[in-house]
Design a protein around this motif. Structure first.
Motif, PDB file in Angstrom:
ATOM      1  N   SER A   1       0.810  -1.216   0.000  1.00 53.58           N
ATOM      2  CA  SER A   1       0.000   0.000   0.000  1.00 53.58           C
ATOM      3  C   SER A   1       0.846   1.271   0.000  1.00 53.58           C
ATOM      4  O   SER A   1       0.379   2.325  -0.431  1.00 53.58           O
ATOM      5  CB  SER A   1      -0.941   0.010   1.212  1.00 53.58           C
ATOM      6  OG  SER A   1      -0.190  -0.077   2.418  1.00 53.58           O
TER       7      SER A   1
ATOM      8  N   TYR B   1      -5.135   4.728  -8.016  1.00 53.75           N
ATOM      9  CA  TYR B   1      -5.635   5.135  -6.699  1.00 53.75           C
ATOM     10  C   TYR B   1      -7.162   5.189  -6.713  1.00 53.75           C
ATOM     11  O   TYR B   1      -7.785   5.393  -7.769  1.00 53.75           O
ATOM     12  CB  TYR B   1      -5.083   6.506  -6.319  1.00 53.75           C
ATOM     13  CG  TYR B   1      -3.576   6.551  -6.225  1.00 53.75           C
ATOM     14  CD1 TYR B   1      -2.923   6.265  -5.028  1.00 53.75           C
ATOM     15  CD2 TYR B   1      -2.804   6.873  -7.339  1.00 53.75           C
ATOM     16  CE1 TYR B   1      -1.536   6.306  -4.937  1.00 53.75           C
ATOM     17  CE2 TYR B   1      -1.420   6.917  -7.262  1.00 53.75           C
ATOM     18  CZ  TYR B   1      -0.788   6.622  -6.060  1.00 53.75           C
ATOM     19  OH  TYR B   1       0.579   6.662  -5.981  1.00 53.75           O
ATOM     20  N   ASP B   2      -7.771   5.033  -5.539  1.00 53.43           N
ATOM     21  CA  ASP B   2      -9.216   5.161  -5.443  1.00 53.43           C
ATOM     22  C   ASP B   2      -9.588   6.633  -5.262  1.00 53.43           C
ATOM     23  O   ASP B   2      -8.720   7.516  -5.256  1.00 53.43           O
ATOM     24  CB  ASP B   2      -9.782   4.302  -4.308  1.00 53.43           C
ATOM     25  CG  ASP B   2      -9.231   4.683  -2.940  1.00 53.43           C
ATOM     26  OD1 ASP B   2      -8.779   5.849  -2.773  1.00 53.43           O
ATOM     27  OD2 ASP B   2      -9.256   3.844  -2.031  1.00 53.43           O
TER      28      ASP B   2
ATOM     29  N   HIS C   1      -6.162   6.639  -1.876  1.00 51.67           N
ATOM     30  CA  HIS C   1      -5.432   5.465  -1.403  1.00 51.67           C
ATOM     31  C   HIS C   1      -5.098   4.537  -2.566  1.00 51.67           C
ATOM     32  O   HIS C   1      -5.888   4.380  -3.499  1.00 51.67           O
ATOM     33  CB  HIS C   1      -6.262   4.697  -0.354  1.00 51.67           C
ATOM     34  CG  HIS C   1      -6.417   5.442   0.935  1.00 51.67           C
ATOM     35  ND1 HIS C   1      -7.469   6.314   1.165  1.00 51.67           N
ATOM     36  CD2 HIS C   1      -5.660   5.470   2.053  1.00 51.67           C
ATOM     37  CE1 HIS C   1      -7.363   6.838   2.377  1.00 51.67           C
ATOM     38  NE2 HIS C   1      -6.262   6.339   2.933  1.00 51.67           N
ATOM     39  N   SER C   2      -3.940   3.940  -2.501  1.00 48.67           N
ATOM     40  CA  SER C   2      -3.491   3.046  -3.564  1.00 48.67           C
ATOM     41  C   SER C   2      -4.386   1.807  -3.647  1.00 48.67           C
ATOM     42  O   SER C   2      -4.779   1.233  -2.622  1.00 48.67           O
ATOM     43  CB  SER C   2      -2.046   2.615  -3.314  1.00 48.67           C
ATOM     44  OG  SER C   2      -1.664   1.605  -4.217  1.00 48.67           O
ATOM     45  N   LYS C   3      -4.707   1.403  -4.874  1.00 51.53           N
ATOM     46  CA  LYS C   3      -5.430   0.151  -5.094  1.00 51.53           C
ATOM     47  C   LYS C   3      -4.473  -1.036  -5.182  1.00 51.53           C
ATOM     48  O   LYS C   3      -4.877  -2.154  -5.455  1.00 51.53           O
ATOM     49  CB  LYS C   3      -6.272   0.242  -6.363  1.00 51.53           C
ATOM     50  CG  LYS C   3      -7.477   1.164  -6.239  1.00 51.53           C
ATOM     51  CD  LYS C   3      -8.375   1.044  -7.471  1.00 51.53           C
ATOM     52  CE  LYS C   3      -9.638   1.856  -7.297  1.00 51.53           C
ATOM     53  NZ  LYS C   3     -10.558   1.706  -8.473  1.00 51.53           N
ATOM     54  N   GLN C   4      -3.200  -0.742  -4.989  1.00 47.27           N
ATOM     55  CA  GLN C   4      -2.143  -1.749  -4.912  1.00 47.27           C
ATOM     56  C   GLN C   4      -1.878  -2.466  -6.231  1.00 47.27           C
ATOM     57  O   GLN C   4      -1.528  -3.639  -6.254  1.00 47.27           O
ATOM     58  CB  GLN C   4      -2.439  -2.754  -3.790  1.00 47.27           C
ATOM     59  CG  GLN C   4      -2.472  -2.104  -2.403  1.00 47.27           C
ATOM     60  CD  GLN C   4      -2.713  -3.094  -1.300  1.00 47.27           C
ATOM     61  OE1 GLN C   4      -3.842  -3.306  -0.877  1.00 47.27           O
ATOM     62  NE2 GLN C   4      -1.641  -3.725  -0.839  1.00 47.27           N
TER      63      GLN C   4
END
Length: 279
Positions: free
Chosen positions: A212, A236-237, A241-244
Motif C-alpha cells: 500500500s 488510486y481510489d 489510497h493506492s489500489k495496490q
C-alpha cells in the motif's frame, strides 16, 4: 530499419495472428481505447489493440483488436452492424474478405434511416445532389452512397439534408463513414510494419498486489533496469489510497517481455506480474 529476414519473420507472425484479430469500423471519434476495451473484452481477454486515432474529414475511426482465443473472434463478430452510440459498427475477422465493403473513401457518405426504404426512391432523392457512382445497402436502416465527385459528398456532409426524405423524418443523420475505406485500412495493416508490431507485441505490463505504501518512483526504479520506460503509474481510489496495482509502459516490447519473464512470480518483489496488451 529492419533487415529482410526480420521483416519476413514479422510478416509470417502477423499472418498467423490475423485469425485472432477483428476489424472494427465506424467507431465514433469520442470513443477511447479504454471504452473499446470495455465493450469488446466481454467476449474474451484482449491481447493487443490498435486504433487509428484520426483521419481527415472523418468523425469516425477504425481499430483492430487482437484476442488471446479464436473463439472470441467469432463471438465478437455478433456485433457486426450493431448500434454503438451514434454509429453502426462493422465488426469482421481481420482475415475476412472485405470486397463487399469497398467504396472510394473521399466520395462516400453513409445514411441512417428510421424505417425501411426503397433503394430506387433513395437513389432518386440523392442523385439530385450529385452523380452517384454506387450504392450499397448494409442493413434495412443503413446505406453507403458513393458519389462521382468528392464535392457532392462534401455537400451532403455540410448541409445534413434532413429535407431529403422518403417520408417525414425518415433520415436520421448523414455522416462520413470510415468503413467505406475498409479495404485501404486492411492494406495498411498488411503493409505497415509499425501496425504489425503493435498487434504482435505488448509493450506494457501490469503489476498487482503491491504494498500500500509503494510509490510510482519505486515502480520506475524497479522496472527501468529492463529498458527505457515511456510512462508508469499506480492506480488510486477516489480517496487517494493506492489500489495496490500499477502499469509500466516500455518503449520497446522486448523490455516488457524481459521484465515479465524475469519478474513474474519472482521472490524479488513477491508479487505476481501479469501481461496486459492494452498499449
Amino acid at each position: 530499419m529492419y533487415s529482410k529476414s526480420e521483416l519476413n519473420l514479422i510478416n509470417n507472425q502477423f499472418e498467423y495472428i490475423k485469425k485472432y484479430c477483428i476489424y472494427i469500423g465506424n467507431i465514433p471519434a469520442e470513443v477511447s481505447k479504454t471504452d473499446l476495451i470495455a465493450k469488446f473484452s466481454v467476449f474474451g481477454e484482449i491481447s493487443n489493440l490498435y486504433m487509428k486515432s484520426f483521419i481527415q474529414f472523418c468523425d469516425v475511426k477504425p481499430a483492430v483488436v487482437r484476442y488471446r482465443l479464436m473463439k472470441s473472434v467469432k463471438e465478437s463478430s455478433s456485433l457486426h452492424n450493431s448500434r454503438y452510440i451514434q454509429s453502426v459498427l462493422i465488426v469482421l475477422p481481420l482475415d475476412s474478405s472485405y470486397n463487399n465493403y469497398f467504396l472510394p473513401y473521399n466520395t462516400c457518405v453513409v445514411v441512417y434511416t428510421y424505417n425501411k426504404f426503397g433503394m430506387v426512391d433513395f437513389y432518386q432523392k440523392f442523385s439530385k445532389l450529385g452523380d452517384i457512382h454506387a450504392m450499397k445497402k448494409a442493413t434495412n436502416v443503413m446505406v453507403y452512397i458513393s458519389f462521382v465527385s468528392e464535392r457532392a459528398a462534401r455537400t451532403i456532409l455540410d448541409t445534413k439534408p434532413t429535407d431529403i426524405h422518403i417520408n417525414v423524418q425518415t433520415i436520421n443523420h448523414v455522416t462520413r463513414n470510415i468503413n467505406v475505406c475498409l479495404i485501404d485500412f486492411e492494406k495498411e495493416c498488411t503493409s505497415n510494419t509499425a501496425i504489425k508490431l503493435t498487434l504482435l507485441y505488448n509493450r506494457s505490463i501490469g503489476i498487482f498486489g503491491l504494498p500500500s505504501n509503494f510509490t510510482e518512483a519505486k515502480l520506475h526504479d524497479e522496472f527501468s533496469r529492463y529498458g527505457r520506460i515511456e510512462k508508469n503509474r499506480l492506480v488510486y481510489d477516489s480517496t487517494g489510497h493506492s489500489k495496490q496495482y500499477g502499469f509500466v509502459y516500455y518503449e520497446k516490447h522486448l523490455s516488457a517481455q524481459a521484465a515479465k519473464q524475469e519478474m513474474d512470480r519472482s521472490d524479488h518483489t513477491g508479487r505476481k506480474i501479469a501481461y496486459l496488451g492494452f498499449k
